[in-house]
Structure formats: C-alpha cells, structure tokens
Design a protein around this motif. Structure first.
Motif, PDB file in Angstrom:
ATOM      1  N   TYR A 167      -0.129   3.628  14.549  1.00 26.66           N
ATOM      2  CA  TYR A 167      -0.827   3.306  13.310  1.00 26.66           C
ATOM      3  C   TYR A 167      -2.330   3.326  13.510  1.00 26.66           C
ATOM      4  CZ  TYR A 167      -1.053  -1.289  15.582  1.00 26.66           C
ATOM      5  OH  TYR A 167      -1.266  -2.304  16.484  1.00 26.66           O
ATOM      6  N   ASP A 170      -8.126   0.098   9.385  1.00 33.01           N
ATOM      7  CA  ASP A 170      -9.405   0.408   8.762  1.00 33.01           C
ATOM      8  C   ASP A 170     -10.481  -0.576   9.201  1.00 33.01           C
ATOM      9  OD1 ASP A 170      -9.019  -1.936   7.323  1.00 33.01           O
ATOM     10  OD2 ASP A 170      -8.421  -0.927   5.481  1.00 33.01           O
ATOM     11  N   GLU A 174      -7.186  -3.894   8.312  1.00 30.07           N
ATOM     12  CA  GLU A 174      -5.908  -3.762   7.618  1.00 30.07           C
ATOM     13  C   GLU A 174      -5.282  -2.402   7.904  1.00 30.07           C
ATOM     14  OE1 GLU A 174      -6.699  -4.437   3.523  1.00 30.07           O
ATOM     15  OE2 GLU A 174      -7.083  -6.584   3.757  1.00 30.07           O
ATOM     16  N   SER A 176      -4.087   1.143   7.659  1.00 29.99           N
ATOM     17  CA  SER A 176      -4.561   2.259   6.837  1.00 29.99           C
ATOM     18  C   SER A 176      -3.689   3.509   6.979  1.00 29.99           C
ATOM     19  CB  SER A 176      -6.006   2.627   7.217  1.00 29.99           C
ATOM     20  OG  SER A 176      -6.084   3.081   8.557  1.00 29.99           O
ATOM     21  N   GLU A 177      -2.878   3.585   8.018  1.00 27.99           N
ATOM     22  CA  GLU A 177      -1.991   4.739   8.200  1.00 27.99           C
ATOM     23  C   GLU A 177      -0.946   4.392   9.238  1.00 27.99           C
ATOM     24  OE1 GLU A 177      -2.190   9.512   9.445  1.00 27.99           O
ATOM     25  OE2 GLU A 177      -4.027   8.377   9.028  1.00 27.99           O
ATOM     26  N   LEU A 223       0.493   6.563   3.929  1.00 32.76           N
ATOM     27  CA  LEU A 223      -0.945   6.763   3.861  1.00 32.76           C
ATOM     28  C   LEU A 223      -1.468   6.329   2.510  1.00 32.76           C
ATOM     29  CD1 LEU A 223       0.137   9.211   5.824  1.00 32.76           C
ATOM     30  CD2 LEU A 223      -2.144  10.130   5.482  1.00 32.76           C
ATOM     31  N   PRO A 224      -2.736   5.909   2.445  1.00 29.74           N
ATOM     32  CA  PRO A 224      -3.353   5.695   1.138  1.00 29.74           C
ATOM     33  C   PRO A 224      -3.423   7.018   0.367  1.00 29.74           C
ATOM     34  CG  PRO A 224      -4.645   4.669   2.875  1.00 29.74           C
ATOM     35  CD  PRO A 224      -3.629   5.528   3.543  1.00 29.74           C
ATOM     36  N   GLU A 227      -6.388   9.219   1.057  1.00 29.60           N
ATOM     37  CA  GLU A 227      -6.393   9.817   2.384  1.00 29.60           C
ATOM     38  C   GLU A 227      -5.419  10.984   2.449  1.00 29.60           C
ATOM     39  OE1 GLU A 227      -7.858  10.122   6.292  1.00 29.60           O
ATOM     40  OE2 GLU A 227      -8.532   8.977   4.547  1.00 29.60           O
ATOM     41  N   TRP A 242      -0.508   4.122  -2.570  1.00 32.21           N
ATOM     42  CA  TRP A 242       0.047   4.621  -1.314  1.00 32.21           C
ATOM     43  C   TRP A 242       0.979   5.802  -1.560  1.00 32.21           C
ATOM     44  CZ3 TRP A 242      -1.428   2.509   3.365  1.00 32.21           C
ATOM     45  CH2 TRP A 242      -2.112   1.299   3.302  1.00 32.21           C
TER      46      TRP A 242
END
Length: 317
Positions: A167, A170, A174, A176-177, A223-224, A227, A242
C-alpha cells in the motif's frame, strides 16, 4: 477496460511490492521466531516436515501467545460489549429518547458485526495475531454473496496476511492506494468476472479441463478516483471517491473496475517509524534481540557438548 489500464495498474502494484521487500525480510524473521505459522507465508515453502525445525527454543512462541492474548482481552473483553454508539461530546441533558436511540443503534451495529455469517470473530482474531507479530493488519469488509451471485444480506470480514498486500500512504498518513494479491482458477475467473472480460490467454485455458483448474495470479486494487483517472488517462465514470479494480496481474488485463464510496479495507498500524510508512510491533522488535542471543547461546552449548562427547584425537607418529 483496455489492456493499457491493466499494464499501468500492474506496474504500480509491482513497484509497491518491490518497495516493501526490506520490510518483508524483517517481518519474516520476526514471524519465524514468534509465530512460525505466519512466517512461512513469506516464502514459497510449504509447511510440513521442516516446519519450525529452525526454532531452538519455544520461549519466544510462548511469549507471543501471551502478549497476543493480553491484547485481545484488553481490546475486546469477553464479559461485556466492547463498543457502543455515543456522542462525540458528552451531554448530560440528553433526553431519554436520545439515549434509547443510541442503544438501538448500538444493537444494530452489534448484530451487523457479529452475525452468524460475517466471520468477524475469526477475522479479528487473525488481525490480533498479525498486529502482534508484524505491527499491522488489513481487514476487508465486503458484502457476503450467495453462490448464485445474489446479496446474502450480510457483511463479510476477512483478514489478509501482510505478504499478500502492499500500500501507499498519503501526506496526511491515510491510505491512498492498496494492491492485494489473490489466486483464482480460470473457471472461477470466468464465473466471477464473465468470460468476455478475461484475457485471450485465460479464455484459451477454459477450453480444457486441466486449464480450467489452472491458477491465475490476480490482484485487487483500491485507488482514489482522481488517481485512477491519472494512471489510466481516462475520465472518471462516477462521482464516487474510490475505484475498486480487479485485474489479471499475469496477463495485464483489467477484469472489473466499479466505483466505491469507501476503500473497502481497514488498515491498522501499531507503531510507525517515520518516514517509513510500514507498521512495526513494539513487543516483537524488543524481544527479537533476546531471541537471537538465546539461539546463539544454545548453539554454543550444543557445539561444546559435541566436542566434549567426541574430542579431537591427535595422530601419533
């Protein structure tokens, strides 16, 4: 769902797993000392006759069981409910009606968490062991599905071993991926993601009985939305924050990419050592030095005993 998307996602996942290699090496040693059943998953070896043969002393394993049990008792006491709905700030003037509403809400959440088919108890116990050994855990929370693909009306909790996920965090600390490895047979892929979404290589495997049962390495990525828009060079298809993406890591092919209102995973880390984003277990990091010295002392005593039993004989000329 073009191949370019799968190529980009595979590259991102490969990099995240490569960045985690040094952490894997440390955690593999910690687990081999304190929890061999968790440690073998960092290698390709199967548990069997060689299981835990390298362990010279069971004291580290007993200590691991002790501190894991103590943590479980503190986090989730068996004699009472360990969580409840409440207000952020205590209000003494909260009405009886308001208190009753909070109690009803607590009951609903409790039943949702501890339903018969949620497997939450098993997932939480596994998460406790991962947190004790590795300093982090990953729990997925998804909808439980029936065999025919319909929603079973319940949630499903699953804990995943750190060897199978990587993972990124960010700047706010938190998630982020996240990319998680999984293995499915070609037949299961066709059933879950529909044959039309599979790569040509996997579709050819479906033509034979042996090929249908052949394992395929896939990954689940979260992923967001913004992104994912960047890495695939495509406009987002939803306003959801997401995106949940299943992709074939072997053949670089996206299988499914539905939007998600939340990231589907709960990542917990016990202790961090900035700027390293991975988690660490304080008791395991503290006890590893004693475990190493204990092994060295045991080996020295064993060597001395062997030499005493069969001393070197000098040749007489």
């Amino acid at each position: 769902m073009g191949d370019n998307n799968g190529e980009e996602l595979s590259k991102r996942g490969d990099k995240l797993f490569a960045d985690r290699v040094s952490w894997y090496a440390l955690q593999a040693e910690l687990a081999s000392k304190f929890a061999p059943d968790l440690g073998y998953l960092f290698s390709t070896a199967e548990p069997g006759a060689e299981y835990a043969t390298h362990n010279l002393d069971i004291t580290p394993m007993l200590a691991f069981n002790e501190w894991t049990g103590a943590m479980q008792m503190n986090l989730r006491p068996p004699d009472r409910r360990w969580f409840g709905e409440t207000l952020v700030e205590a209000h003494e003037d909260l009405s009886t009606r308001g208190r009753d509403w909070l109690k009803r809400r607590t009951n609903v959440v409790w039943k949702l968490l501890y339903g018969k088919r949620t497997q939450s108890r098993k997932a939480l116990r596994q998460a406790d062991r991962n947190l004790s050994a590795f300093g982090e855990y990953l729990i997925s929370i998804s909808r439980l599905m029936e065999r025919d693909g319909s929603f079973a009306g319940s949630l499903l909790f699953q804990t995943w071993h750190p060897a199978f996920y990587a993972y990124a965090i960010d700047w706010q600390g938190e998630l982020s991926e996240l990319h998680r490895k999984a293995t499915m047979s070609a037949a299961d892929l066709a059933k879950r993601f529909e044959e039309k979404n599979l790569s040509q290589q996997v579709r050819r495997m479906l033509d034979t009985s042996d090929g249908r049962m052949k394992p395929v390495q896939v990954r689940h990525a979260v992923l967001p939305t913004e992104e994912y828009e960047y890495c695939t060079r495509q406009a987002p298809k939803s306003n959801a924050p997401w995106v949940s993406i299943w992709y074939d890591a072997e053949n670089r092919n996206v299988l499914r990419e539905p939007p998600q209102p939340w990231p589907l995973y709960v990542l917990g880390r016990w202790q961090e050592i900035p700027p390293i984003q991975w988690g660490f277990s304080p008791p395991a990091m503290t006890a590893i030095a004693t475990s190493r010295r204990g092994d060295e002392l045991f080996l020295a005593m064993l060597e001395f005993a062997e030499k005493s039993a069969s001393p070197d004989r000098k040749s007489v000329v």
